[in-house]
Design a protein around this motif. Structure first.
Motif, PDB file in Angstrom:
ATOM      1  N   ALA A  45      -6.025   8.665   8.246  1.00 19.64           N
ATOM      2  CA  ALA A  45      -6.476   8.462   9.622  1.00 19.64           C
ATOM      3  C   ALA A  45      -5.336   8.569  10.626  1.00 19.64           C
ATOM      4  CB  ALA A  45      -7.172   7.107   9.753  1.00 19.64           C
ATOM      5  N   GLU A  70       0.522   1.540   5.579  1.00 20.21           N
ATOM      6  CA  GLU A  70       0.448   0.711   6.788  1.00 20.21           C
ATOM      7  C   GLU A  70       1.111  -0.654   6.577  1.00 20.21           C
ATOM      8  OE1 GLU A  70      -1.119   1.478   9.753  1.00 20.21           O
ATOM      9  OE2 GLU A  70      -1.913   3.451   9.201  1.00 20.21           O
ATOM     10  N   SER A  73      -0.640   5.054  -3.896  1.00 21.80           N
ATOM     11  CA  SER A  73      -2.080   5.282  -3.991  1.00 21.80           C
ATOM     12  C   SER A  73      -2.466   5.459  -5.457  1.00 21.80           C
ATOM     13  CB  SER A  73      -2.465   6.537  -3.198  1.00 21.80           C
ATOM     14  OG  SER A  73      -3.864   6.746  -3.246  1.00 21.80           O
ATOM     15  N   GLY A 129       0.065   6.669   5.045  1.00 24.52           N
ATOM     16  CA  GLY A 129      -0.944   5.657   4.742  1.00 24.52           C
ATOM     17  C   GLY A 129      -0.372   4.305   4.359  1.00 24.52           C
ATOM     18  N   ASP A 166       0.826  -1.210   0.000  1.00 18.18           N
ATOM     19  CA  ASP A 166       0.000   0.000   0.000  1.00 18.18           C
ATOM     20  C   ASP A 166       0.864   1.264   0.000  1.00 18.18           C
ATOM     21  OD1 ASP A 166       1.001  -0.266   2.536  1.00 18.18           O
ATOM     22  OD2 ASP A 166      -0.920  -0.110   3.578  1.00 18.18           O
ATOM     23  N   ASN A 218      -6.059  11.621  -0.827  1.00 21.67           N
ATOM     24  CA  ASN A 218      -6.859  10.416  -0.613  1.00 21.67           C
ATOM     25  C   ASN A 218      -7.134  10.306   0.884  1.00 21.67           C
ATOM     26  OD1 ASN A 218      -7.911   7.862  -0.269  1.00 21.67           O
ATOM     27  ND2 ASN A 218      -6.367   6.811  -1.501  1.00 21.67           N
ATOM     28  N   SER A 219      -8.330  10.662   1.284  1.00 19.39           N
ATOM     29  CA  SER A 219      -8.657  10.735   2.717  1.00 19.39           C
ATOM     30  C   SER A 219      -8.561   9.376   3.410  1.00 19.39           C
ATOM     31  CB  SER A 219     -10.054  11.329   2.920  1.00 19.39           C
ATOM     32  OG  SER A 219     -11.033  10.529   2.275  1.00 19.39           O
ATOM     33  N   ASP A 220      -8.646   8.295   2.645  1.00 16.97           N
ATOM     34  CA  ASP A 220      -8.542   6.965   3.243  1.00 16.97           C
ATOM     35  C   ASP A 220      -7.158   6.711   3.836  1.00 16.97           C
ATOM     36  OD1 ASP A 220     -11.137   6.432   2.500  1.00 16.97           O
ATOM     37  OD2 ASP A 220     -10.593   5.361   0.659  1.00 16.97           O
ATOM     38  N   ARG A 221      -6.160   7.493   3.414  1.00 19.98           N
ATOM     39  CA  ARG A 221      -4.800   7.286   3.892  1.00 19.98           C
ATOM     40  C   ARG A 221      -4.446   8.217   5.059  1.00 19.98           C
ATOM     41  NH1 ARG A 221      -1.852   4.340   0.108  1.00 19.98           N
ATOM     42  NH2 ARG A 221       0.130   5.139   0.876  1.00 19.98           N
ATOM     43  N   HIS A 258      -4.793   6.850  -6.991  1.00 20.17           N
ATOM     44  CA  HIS A 258      -5.297   8.140  -7.484  1.00 20.17           C
ATOM     45  C   HIS A 258      -4.175   9.026  -8.009  1.00 20.17           C
ATOM     46  CE1 HIS A 258      -3.846   9.877  -3.678  1.00 20.17           C
ATOM     47  NE2 HIS A 258      -4.072  11.065  -4.199  1.00 20.17           N
TER      48      HIS A 258
END
Length: 364
Positions: free
Chosen positions: A242, A147, A101, A145, A98, A237-240, A103
């Motif tokens: 947190a 992880e 990304s 992001g 990962d 990319n907001s998913d990355r 995008h």
């Protein structure tokens, strides 16, 4: 002193600033060493660092000499030391997982990654390279992001028997299970999420601590950041995001007189502005009440070149990790982690962490 042998994961802007700095300070005396927080750490100077292995996944970097790759696109940081000789260390293909990304494929070539068409290495191959190169310290500069990729390389560090410096907000040093694994192997670890020399987080922390020490009630605050490097592009990319938001928010909350409710604090990346390149612009607002409950507020704008802002911190991290290796001290290095990182296992004020780190360096 012998050289500190370093392997780097991710030859981006931060790696570029770090490597430029290693060469830049070779011609400096302590009095001329602007930007260095500690000239001598256990006998090691800023230039007593040698990059012996490097990993990336961008086809414009894989296969190049690392000292050439640091100036390749999409890197866009300030070049303050261009005259760097070839290192004879080639950038090798890294593990993707990962660490990329999807995008980012949709942006112009100068601003994004171009994945290399190379076979990904196995963990065994990474470990073999770390051992063969004589690596002392493995530096993690993967994108926010990453992880799974970070855990992959942390496993490699444990297997290879090298120190690990985690410069990104994936929680390894601050995860008790991971911390214990490094302690059991008697290997030093510093992390998580590098704290810039004079960046948004440390400035926000100092102001928050000042409110507490001067008896000012902090009611609400925000920190908004924009930038134009691949770090900011990745974070669209907001998913990355947190762990990044948690790391930055907790860094501020931990020095407040009392924790703010979620609706009264916002700390985190805000937007990607391509033309800013590696310049990061931070806006901070703090609202509080003084004597007699009289309201006050502070608004400030900070503009810094993002990657050089981490270079001096990284140089200290490497030397602290090597000093611990020399002393056969494993596990989380509590003082350097608190001083040099946003999300250490144990938070202290920056004054406390500075004093503790100096004591660590002196062996106290």
């Amino acid at each position: 002193m012998s050289k500190i042998k370093v392997a780097i994961i991710g030859i981006g802007n931060c790696a570029s600033s770090l490597i430029q700095g290693i060469h830049y300070y070779r011609s400096k005396t302590p009095d001329e060493a602007i930007g260095i927080m500690h000239w001598d750490i256990g006998g090691y100077k800023p230039f007593d660092i040698e990059v012996v292995a490097a990993f990336d996944v961008d086809k414009r970097k894989v296969g190049l000499d690392v000292n050439e790759a640091i100036f390749s696109k999409p890197n866009c940081t300030t070049v303050f030391c261009a005259d760097i000789p070839q290192s004879e260390v080639k950038v090798q293909m890294g593990k993707i997982l990962d660490g990329f990304s999807d995008h980012m494929k949709n942006y112009p070539e100068d601003n994004t990654f171009l994945l290399a068409d190379e076979q990904e290495p196995t963990a065994e191959e990474i470990v073999k390279e770390l051992k063969y190169s004589g690596t002392d310290v493995l530096m993690n500069y993967l994108p926010v992001g990453s992880e799974d990729a970070t855990r992959f390389y942390a496993e490699c560090a444990l297997e290879a028997g090298v120190a690990f410096v985690n410069n990104i907000p994936v929680f390894i040093a601050s995860d008790p299970a991971w911390a214990k694994r490094f302690e059991d192997k008697n290997l030093p670890i510093i992390g998580d999420d590098i704290k810039a020399q004079l960046g948004a987080t440390i400035t926000h922390r100092i102001l928050t601590d000042l409110f507490k020490k001067r008896g000012v009630k902090l009611d609400r605050t925000y920190q908004l950041n924009t930038g134009g490097n691949t770090d900011f592009l990745n974070m669209t990319n907001s998913d990355r995001l947190a762990s990044k938001k948690e790391s930055k928010t907790e860094a501020v909350q931990s020095v407040a007189a009392e924790r703010l409710s979620d609706e009264n604090i916002h700390v985190g990346p805000s937007d990607y502005v391509a033309w800013q390149k590696d310049n990061k612009v931070c806006f901070i607002r703090m609202e509080g009440r003084m004597f007699g409950d009289v309201p006050m507020n502070i608004e400030m704008r900070l503009s810094v070149e993002d990657s050089p802002n981490s270079g001096g911190v990284a140089i200290d991290s490497i030397r602290c990790a090597k000093l611990a290796l020399d002393r056969k001290q494993g596990g989380v290095l509590t003082a350097p982690a608190a001083y040099l990182c946003k999300h250490p296992p144990e938070q202290f004020t920056d004054d406390e962490a500075y004093t503790m780190t100096n004591a660590f360096i002196q062996g106290e």
